[in-house]
Motif scaffolding. Structure first.
Motif, PDB file in Angstrom:
ATOM      1  N   UNK A  60      49.326  31.856  75.507  1.00  0.00           N
ATOM      2  CA  UNK A  60      48.583  30.710  76.037  1.00  0.00           C
ATOM      3  C   UNK A  60      47.689  30.096  74.966  1.00  0.00           C
ATOM      4  N   UNK A  61      47.183  30.914  74.056  1.00  0.00           N
ATOM      5  CA  UNK A  61      46.371  30.397  72.950  1.00  0.00           C
ATOM      6  C   UNK A  61      47.237  29.539  72.034  1.00  0.00           C
ATOM      7  N   UNK A  67      49.029  21.982  71.513  1.00  0.00           N
ATOM      8  CA  UNK A  67      48.724  20.772  72.247  1.00  0.00           C
ATOM      9  C   UNK A  67      47.604  19.915  71.688  1.00  0.00           C
ATOM     10  N   UNK A  68      46.838  20.410  70.737  1.00  0.00           N
ATOM     11  CA  UNK A  68      45.739  19.615  70.190  1.00  0.00           C
ATOM     12  C   UNK A  68      46.269  18.391  69.456  1.00  0.00           C
ATOM     13  N   UNK A  74      41.971  21.656  66.531  1.00  0.00           N
ATOM     14  CA  UNK A  74      42.464  23.035  66.552  1.00  0.00           C
ATOM     15  C   UNK A  74      41.534  23.946  65.764  1.00  0.00           C
ATOM     16  N   UNK A  75      41.049  23.476  64.608  1.00  0.00           N
ATOM     17  CA  UNK A  75      40.124  24.270  63.794  1.00  0.00           C
ATOM     18  C   UNK A  75      38.824  24.531  64.544  1.00  0.00           C
ATOM     19  N   UNK A 116      51.141  25.674  64.190  1.00  0.00           N
ATOM     20  CA  UNK A 116      51.122  25.193  65.583  1.00  0.00           C
ATOM     21  C   UNK A 116      50.902  23.687  65.612  1.00  0.00           C
ATOM     22  N   UNK A 117      49.655  23.274  65.529  1.00  0.00           N
ATOM     23  CA  UNK A 117      49.305  21.856  65.601  1.00  0.00           C
ATOM     24  C   UNK A 117      49.950  21.065  64.467  1.00  0.00           C
ATOM     25  N   UNK A 118      49.866  21.579  63.270  1.00  0.00           N
ATOM     26  CA  UNK A 118      50.432  20.885  62.110  1.00  0.00           C
ATOM     27  C   UNK A 118      51.940  20.708  62.221  1.00  0.00           C
ATOM     28  N   UNK A 119      52.628  21.732  62.728  1.00  0.00           N
ATOM     29  CA  UNK A 119      54.087  21.636  62.885  1.00  0.00           C
ATOM     30  C   UNK A 119      54.450  20.554  63.892  1.00  0.00           C
TER      31      UNK A 119
END
Length: 130
Positions: A60-61, A67-68, A74-75, A116-119
Motif C-alpha cells: 500500500x505504501x 500515485x503522487x 513523494x519525498x 515508483x513516482x519517477x517511473x
C-alpha cells in the motif's frame, strides 16, 4: 544453595556448547599455556525486538508513492513517515531495488522515488499523456 547449583549447571552447559563449536586450532590454543583465556558475555537481541519496526503493508505504501503527482510530494511523504534507514530498506527490497550497507537514507529515498513516482512520470512523458 540449590539456586546456585542450578545456575552453575546452566553455565556449564552453555560453556560446553561453546567449546563444541570451537575449531581444532582453537581447542589446541586452550591447552597452550602461552594463551590466556577470557570469557566475554554479549547480550543477544531477541527476534521480536529486531523486527518491531517492520512495516505492516509495504504494497500500500508503494501504491501511494506511485500515485503522487511529483517526486517532491513523494519525498515529503517518505521524509515525514519513514525517516530512518530500516523502513526505507524494507520498501526498497519490496521493489527489488539493490540495497547496500553503504546506502544512506537520502540515497535510499531517491532510489525508491525513482522506482515508483519517477517511473510513472517517465512512462507518462514517453506516452505523451498528462
Amino acid at each position: 544453595m540449590k539456586e546456585c547449583s542450578v545456575a552453575v549447571g546452566q553455565a556449564m552447559r552453555r560453556l560446553s556448547s561453546a567449546l563444541l563449536r570451537l575449531s581444532p586450532e582453537d581447542l589446541d590454543k586452550l591447552t597452550d599455556p602461552s594463551y590466556d583465556l577470557e570469557i566475554k558475555m554479549v547480550r543477544r537481541r531477541v527476534k521480536e525486538e529486531s523486527d518491531s519496526s517492520a512495516i505492516e503493508d509495504v504494497s500500500s505504501i508503494v501504491e501511494k508513492l506511485t500515485g503522487f503527482s511529483s517526486r517532491e510530494d513523494a519525498a515529503n511523504f517518505l521524509d515525514s513517515n519513514y525517516s530512518s534507514k530500516k523502513p526505507l530498506e524494507q520498501i526498497a527490497r519490496f521493489l527489488d531495488i539493490a540495497v547496500t550497507k553503504k546506502d544512506r537514507v537520502d540515497g535510499l529515498r531517491d532510489k525508491i522515488i525513482e522506482g515508483t513516482t519517477g517511473a510513472r512520470i517517465r512512462s507518462e512523458a514517453i506516452k505523451g499523456s498528462e
